[in-house]
Design a protein around this motif. Structure first.
Motif, mmCIF file in Angstrom:
data_model
loop_
_atom_site.group_PDB
_atom_site.id
_atom_site.type_symbol
_atom_site.label_atom_id
_atom_site.label_comp_id
_atom_site.label_asym_id
_atom_site.label_seq_id
_atom_site.Cartn_x
_atom_site.Cartn_y
_atom_site.Cartn_z
ATOM 1 N N ASP A 61 0.857 -1.185 0.000
ATOM 2 C CA ASP A 61 0.000 0.000 0.000
ATOM 3 C C ASP A 61 0.889 1.230 0.000
ATOM 4 N N GLU A 62 1.127 1.805 -1.183
ATOM 5 C CA GLU A 62 1.929 3.017 -1.316
ATOM 6 C C GLU A 62 1.020 4.239 -1.223
ATOM 7 N N PRO A 63 1.589 5.437 -0.965
ATOM 8 C CA PRO A 63 0.742 6.647 -0.854
ATOM 9 C C PRO A 63 -0.060 6.945 -2.112
ATOM 10 N N ASP A 64 0.503 6.613 -3.273
ATOM 11 C CA ASP A 64 -0.176 6.966 -4.518
ATOM 12 C C ASP A 64 -0.702 5.771 -5.299
ATOM 13 N N LYS A 65 -0.420 4.527 -4.842
ATOM 14 C CA LYS A 65 -0.850 3.359 -5.617
ATOM 15 C C LYS A 65 -0.834 2.100 -4.760
ATOM 16 N N PHE A 66 -1.521 1.050 -5.278
ATOM 17 C CA PHE A 66 -1.465 -0.306 -4.718
ATOM 18 C C PHE A 66 -0.632 -1.164 -5.661
ATOM 19 N N GLU A 67 0.163 -2.073 -5.083
ATOM 20 C CA GLU A 67 0.935 -3.010 -5.885
ATOM 21 C C GLU A 67 0.677 -4.432 -5.403
ATOM 22 N N LEU A 68 0.272 -5.301 -6.323
ATOM 23 C CA LEU A 68 0.003 -6.704 -6.009
ATOM 24 C C LEU A 68 0.985 -7.574 -6.774
ATOM 25 N N ASP A 69 1.816 -8.307 -6.044
ATOM 26 C CA ASP A 69 2.784 -9.230 -6.646
ATOM 27 C C ASP A 69 2.264 -10.647 -6.439
ATOM 28 N N LEU A 70 1.693 -11.219 -7.489
ATOM 29 C CA LEU A 70 1.094 -12.545 -7.420
ATOM 30 C C LEU A 70 2.112 -13.573 -7.907
ATOM 31 N N MET A 71 2.481 -14.511 -7.028
ATOM 32 C CA MET A 71 3.544 -15.467 -7.342
ATOM 33 C C MET A 71 2.990 -16.640 -8.151
ATOM 34 N N VAL A 72 2.686 -16.361 -9.406
ATOM 35 C CA VAL A 72 2.111 -17.360 -10.314
ATOM 36 C C VAL A 72 3.179 -18.387 -10.670
ATOM 37 N N TYR A 73 2.739 -19.616 -10.956
ATOM 38 C CA TYR A 73 3.661 -20.684 -11.330
ATOM 39 C C TYR A 73 4.488 -20.268 -12.546
ATOM 40 N N ARG A 74 5.749 -20.559 -12.498
ATOM 41 C CA ARG A 74 6.680 -20.061 -13.508
ATOM 42 C C ARG A 74 6.327 -20.555 -14.906
ATOM 43 N N PHE A 75 5.957 -21.827 -15.035
ATOM 44 C CA PHE A 75 5.737 -22.412 -16.364
ATOM 45 C C PHE A 75 4.261 -22.413 -16.762
ATOM 46 N N LEU A 76 3.440 -21.649 -16.049
ATOM 47 C CA LEU A 76 2.026 -21.553 -16.410
ATOM 48 C C LEU A 76 1.875 -20.646 -17.627
ATOM 49 N N ASP A 77 1.136 -21.130 -18.620
ATOM 50 C CA ASP A 77 0.916 -20.345 -19.834
ATOM 51 C C ASP A 77 0.112 -19.095 -19.484
ATOM 52 N N THR A 78 0.545 -17.946 -20.026
ATOM 53 C CA THR A 78 -0.139 -16.683 -19.738
ATOM 54 C C THR A 78 -1.571 -16.699 -20.252
ATOM 55 N N ALA A 79 -1.873 -17.570 -21.204
ATOM 56 C CA ALA A 79 -3.245 -17.673 -21.712
ATOM 57 C C ALA A 79 -4.216 -18.139 -20.638
ATOM 58 N N HIS A 80 -3.694 -18.765 -19.573
ATOM 59 C CA HIS A 80 -4.549 -19.230 -18.485
ATOM 60 C C HIS A 80 -4.758 -18.164 -17.408
ATOM 61 N N LEU A 81 -4.258 -16.941 -17.639
ATOM 62 C CA LEU A 81 -4.396 -15.848 -16.671
ATOM 63 C C LEU A 81 -5.320 -14.779 -17.220
ATOM 64 N N SER A 82 -6.145 -14.216 -16.334
ATOM 65 C CA SER A 82 -7.045 -13.133 -16.705
ATOM 66 C C SER A 82 -7.112 -12.149 -15.544
ATOM 67 N N VAL A 83 -6.860 -10.852 -15.825
ATOM 68 C CA VAL A 83 -6.808 -9.816 -14.795
ATOM 69 C C VAL A 83 -7.963 -8.849 -14.989
ATOM 70 N N ASP A 84 -8.666 -8.538 -13.896
ATOM 71 C CA ASP A 84 -9.789 -7.605 -13.928
ATOM 72 C C ASP A 84 -9.652 -6.655 -12.744
ATOM 73 N N VAL A 85 -9.382 -5.367 -13.036
ATOM 74 C CA VAL A 85 -9.232 -4.350 -11.990
ATOM 75 C C VAL A 85 -10.485 -3.493 -11.967
ATOM 76 N N GLN A 86 -11.133 -3.426 -10.796
ATOM 77 C CA GLN A 86 -12.314 -2.612 -10.577
ATOM 78 C C GLN A 86 -11.991 -1.546 -9.535
ATOM 79 N N PRO A 87 -12.838 -0.519 -9.382
ATOM 80 C CA PRO A 87 -12.505 0.567 -8.448
ATOM 81 C C PRO A 87 -12.204 0.112 -7.024
ATOM 82 N N ASN A 88 -12.870 -0.939 -6.548
ATOM 83 C CA ASN A 88 -12.667 -1.332 -5.147
ATOM 84 C C ASN A 88 -12.178 -2.768 -4.972
ATOM 85 N N TYR A 89 -11.779 -3.438 -6.056
ATOM 86 C CA TYR A 89 -11.207 -4.778 -5.917
ATOM 87 C C TYR A 89 -10.445 -5.146 -7.187
ATOM 88 N N VAL A 90 -9.593 -6.169 -7.048
ATOM 89 C CA VAL A 90 -8.856 -6.708 -8.191
ATOM 90 C C VAL A 90 -9.087 -8.212 -8.207
#
Length: 394
Positions: free
Chosen positions: A272-301
């Motif tokens: 939780d930074e003063p000007d932003k939020f940062e989320l570091d998600l430790m996804v499996y290294r060899f997981l294909d990026t096609a299996h990931l989907s990101v959705d950022v909304q005003p009050n949740y990610v």
């Protein structure tokens, strides 16, 4: 039951971009397949073929697979080893938990000169007296039988008494064949009697009674188990009292507040930074990026990892259109940066802060000096009454 179709093969060849003509590895396990077909024409470059946990009763239609090195037919209904002599590259054959009682059928593997490993664990022939000696002397090219190394001494001793052992094996498998024929008749009669006794019952009750009844270990019973398992899957979960209740995944409360969920059970770091939020998600290294989907909304990610939901509620609103996500090429971690809607202005540098504090101190000092020159504290109290104005004592 299930047949081998082109669509099924393409579905299982996603790692090869659904191309089957150049496919080298194919897994068709647990599909209730009854017959091997078409693969020898579609996938001639196969090196690994996995067909375990099916209902295959005969080894067939593999003769064109000249490059096949590993064939897994474990947990099927195979009773005879056959039609494999043309697989000249075959190195490993797994026939675990089948119904092979004709042990002399291993002689059909003599022409497979590259065969090194043979697994027959769980078959009736394993219980024959002299089983291991017969197999090792019949197939001098194998180095491991039932995952146990064949030593040179063991092979020499077995070869010396091969003729005698083979006669004993023939007698034992003849007795087994009689028992097997009797079992076929007995099992079929049992299935017919049970079907007649349950025909007046509803389908759900018939399936329930089948699972509760005792049965023999035979290919026929394994077929019935598979059929009833398919029927149980097609029936609704509410009609099966033994089925565990399905867990309903809730993403929001009744008031609309987002919940925090970690269905894929992935580790993460949240800053939780003063000007932003940062989320570091430790996804499996060899997981294909096609299996990931990101959705950022005003009050949740929310992040979908192979259709499993990771959701994190945010304390402050963020700017969705300015948010970004990036995947590390080294670790595979997913970094999501979300600028705050009302983020604080970045703090000034330390040098500027020092100058500002000095200027403020100087201004305060000057103000105090000016106040001293303007105010005459000696004349704050004025002597207004003269001596003559003092009243007399009463």
């Amino acid at each position: 039951m299930v047949k081998i179709t082109e669509e099924l093969v393409r579905k299982r060849s996603e790692h090869n971009e659904r191309m089957i003509s150049t496919l080298e590895e194919l897994s068709l396990h647990q599909e209730n397949i009854e017959k091997i077909e078409y693969l020898h024409n579609w996938c001639r470059d196969l090196k690994i073929l996995l067909l375990q946990s099916n209902l295959i009763s005969k080894i067939e239609n593999l003769f064109k697979l000249k490059r096949l090195q590993y064939l897994n037919l474990a947990i099927n209904n195979i009773e005879v080893i056959e039609n494999l002599h043309q697989l000249e590259s075959l190195e490993k054959l797994d026939l675990t938990l089948n119904f092979i009682g004709e042990l002399t059928s291993v002689e059909n593997l003599r022409e497979n000169y590259n065969l090194r490993e043979l697994i027959l664990t769980g078959n009736p022939c394993v219980d024959f007296k002299g089983y291991r000696d017969f197999v090792t002397s019949t197939l001098p090219q194998i180095t491991h039988l039932d995952c146990v190394e064949v030593t040179r001494t063991e092979r020499i001793k077995a070869e010396k008494k091969h003729t005698e052992i083979r006669q004993e094996i023939i007698q034992q498998q003849a007795k087994y064949k009689i028992r097997r024929d009797e079992q076929k008749v007995r099992v079929m009669q049992q299935l017919e009697e049970e079907a007649q006794s349950r025909q007046h019952l509803p389908e759900e009750e018939r399936i329930k009674q089948f699972w509760n009844s005792k049965s023999e270990h035979s290919p026929e019973i394994r077929m019935e188990i598979a059929k009833n398992h398919v029927k149980a899957q097609k029936s609704s979960p509410s009609s099966d009292p033994l089925a565990p209740p399905k867990r309903t995944l809730k993403l929001f409360s009744t008031s609309g507040r987002p919940f925090c969920l970690n269905e894929p059970k992935i580790e993460f770091n949240f800053r939780d930074e003063p000007d932003k939020f940062e989320l570091d998600l430790m996804v499996y290294r060899f997981l294909d990026t096609a299996h990931l989907s990101v959705d950022v909304q005003p009050n949740y990610v929310r992040v979908s990892v192979k259709k499993k939901i990771f959701q994190l509620a945010l304390d402050e609103e963020v700017k969705c259109e300015e948010s970004s996500s990036q995947r590390s090429d080294i670790t595979g971690h997913l970094m999501i940066k979300m600028p705050k809607l009302h983020g604080k202005i970045a703090k000034p540098q330390s040098g500027c802060l020092k100058e500002t504090s000095q200027e403020s101190a100087q201004a305060t000092k000057d103000s105090m000096a000016n106040s001293k020159s303007c105010v005459d504290y000696k004349n704050i109290i004025v002597q207004e009454m003269a001596d003559d104005d003092v009243p007399d004592l009463v």
